[in-house]
Motif scaffolding. Structure first.
Motif, mmCIF file in Angstrom:
data_model
loop_
_atom_site.group_PDB
_atom_site.id
_atom_site.type_symbol
_atom_site.label_atom_id
_atom_site.label_comp_id
_atom_site.label_asym_id
_atom_site.label_seq_id
_atom_site.Cartn_x
_atom_site.Cartn_y
_atom_site.Cartn_z
ATOM 1 N N ARG A 273 -7.244 7.196 0.181
ATOM 2 C CA ARG A 273 -6.906 6.667 0.431
ATOM 3 C C ARG A 273 -5.912 6.820 1.340
ATOM 4 O O ARG A 273 -5.822 5.300 2.946
ATOM 5 N N LEU A 274 -4.768 6.604 1.566
ATOM 6 C CA LEU A 274 -3.663 6.264 1.894
ATOM 7 C C LEU A 274 -3.154 7.538 3.374
ATOM 8 O O LEU A 274 -2.063 7.996 3.680
ATOM 9 N N THR B 161 0.797 -1.442 -0.163
ATOM 10 C CA THR B 161 -0.144 0.199 0.015
ATOM 11 C C THR B 161 0.561 1.229 0.245
ATOM 12 O O THR B 161 0.900 2.248 -0.594
ATOM 13 N N ALA B 162 2.216 1.325 1.218
ATOM 14 C CA ALA B 162 2.512 2.286 1.162
ATOM 15 C C ALA B 162 3.390 2.624 -0.362
ATOM 16 O O ALA B 162 3.907 4.056 -1.151
#
Length: 69
Positions: free
Chosen positions: A34-35, A4-5
């Motif tokens: 979203r992050l 995700t990162a």
């Protein structure tokens, strides 16, 4: 680093190829939002709005941008 990162970096590496393709620019701010990268997301939404092809897309992207607060 989690997948995700790593996602924003993976999307950013593509920037030169689809530079004028509005769907790329609509995907990036959603991912950043979203992050938790709110300001970066807002800037990316602005770019996507500039490239959007219809009033419906512009309205959708503006609404998403405005939900950032």
């Amino acid at each position: 680093m989690t997948a995700t990162a790593m996602a924003p970096a993976a999307v950013d590496r593509l920037e030169d190829k689809p530079a004028g393709y509005h769907a790329y620019h609509a995907t990036r701010p959603n991912l950043l939002r979203r992050l938790g990268f709110g300001q970066n997301s807002r800037t990316a939404y602005d770019k996507a709005i500039d490239l959007a092809g219809s009033t419906a897309e512009i309205a959708y992207l503006a609404r998403r941008r405005d939900q950032l607060g």
